[in-house]
Design an enzyme around this catalytic site. Structure first.
Site, short mmCIF file in Angstrom:
data_model
loop_
_atom_site.label_atom_id
_atom_site.label_comp_id
_atom_site.label_asym_id
_atom_site.label_seq_id
_atom_site.Cartn_x
_atom_site.Cartn_y
_atom_site.Cartn_z
N TYR A 151 0.86 -1.19 0.00
CA TYR A 151 0.00 0.00 0.00
C TYR A 151 0.90 1.23 0.00
CZ TYR A 151 -3.74 3.15 1.76
OH TYR A 151 -4.64 4.17 1.93
N LYS A 179 -1.51 -1.38 -3.98
CA LYS A 179 -2.58 -0.39 -3.91
C LYS A 179 -1.89 0.96 -4.05
CE LYS A 179 -6.05 1.72 -0.87
NZ LYS A 179 -6.65 1.75 0.49
#
Length: 313
Positions: A151, A179
């Site tokens: 992320y 992400k």
């Protein structure tokens, strides 16, 4: 939203590439008025999300207020989500920390709680160099058998996972995707151009989902799908099919809500929205506070435009 076309069913892997794909909801964590986790509301939210067609669930991320949860409470939230999901969709549990040892321990807890994947934010506050980020993730994947998604959210962590670093991470065993919430489309394009076939690129910004998927991305980990799961899942499905006219129409319909969901720090607006919809109590943990009343009309109007409230719901 009654005028949406039917969904094709929740598929968490792309049928051709096998990459993790689709719309994953970064779940809020409902709390009771006493500040405890509201397991009933959480379970009902999971059931609704799956019924509405989201492709995977992401508990205990930024939207889930994991920063204010001790590890045992995070594990309890993930266990509720995994038990209610009952294998129907993957459960990607947030397990990130700026302490590598704690991230490894959280990974083990999330696996025991029933997670199928892990979402690990790059270390916040410490601001490690790029080689430190690589070593952080190398230690994590050495400690867990679960697939890991990186992320990248510089606005929260204070450091960026550069494209060359993301590609280095993609070569590590069990790192299956990123992400990407840098907001830097040029950086995202660089990752897409050079990624290995197994490596999924998911938008971390709702408003950029259409652009990322048009460039070859695989989907989104979404905040707005907490309140509009079917619409966001359908947008992603249509984009994956190459029907960008339909995807663009949904993007335009959701655009006011995509803006309103961030009028204050996430998840303040989305919790207010779900409370307006009668799905959870509007309770957050300090230092977060409920939505400023001056923004309530904006959030309500955006939900009505999206069909989540009012006659169009």
């Amino acid at each position: 939203m009654t005028d949406l076309p039917p969904l094709h069913g929740a598929v968490a892997a792309h049928p051709r590439t096998g990459r993790l794909a689709g719309c994953g909801t970064a779940l809020v964590t409902p709390f009771t008025d006493d500040g405890d986790v509201d397991e009933r509301a959480l379970g009902e939210l999971v059931e609704w999300q799956i019924a509405e067609g989201v492709h995977f669930l992401v508990p205990c991320g930024s939207t889930g207020e994991a920063a204010t949860m001790p590890p045992e409470e995070q594990a309890r939230v993930v266990r509720v989500v995994a038990e209610r999901a009952a294998g129907r969709v993957p459960v990607m549990a947030g397990a990130g920390s700026n302490d590598t040892r704690r991230a490894m321990q959280l990974s083990a807890l999330m696996e025991e709680a029933g997670a199928t994947h892990l979402l690990h934010v790059s270390p916040m506050y410490n601001k490690p160099p790029q080689r430190g980020i690589v070593e952080h993730f190398r230690a994590i994947v050495d400690a867990t058998p679960l697939p890991v998604v990186v992320y990248n959210v510089p606005g929260r962590t204070g450091s960026n996972v550069e494209a060359r670093t993301a590609l280095a991470l993609a070569s590590l065993p069990n790192i299956v995707g990123i992400k990407e919430a840098s907001g830097n489309l040029a950086q995202i394009h660089e990752i897409l151009l050079h990624r290995p076939p197994h490596f999924s690129v998911l938008s971390g910004d709702d408003a950029l989902t259409l652009a990322v998927m048009a460039a070859g991305g695989d989907g989104v980990i979404s905040v707005v799908s907490n309140a509009t799961p079917r619409a966001m899942a359908t947008l992603v499905e249509r984009a994956a099919e190459g029907d960008f006219a339909a995807a663009r129409a949904l993007h335009e319909r959701l655009s006011p809500w995509m803006g309103a969901a961030f009028v204050e720090s996430n998840p303040i607006p989305v919790k207010a929205a779900l409370a307006m919809m009668g799905r959870i109590a509007n309770v957050l943990r300090l230092p977060l506070v409920p939505l400023d009343e001056r923004f309530a009309p904006t959030v309500r109007a955006a939900l009505e435009a999206a069909g989540a409230l009012g006659a169009a719901a």
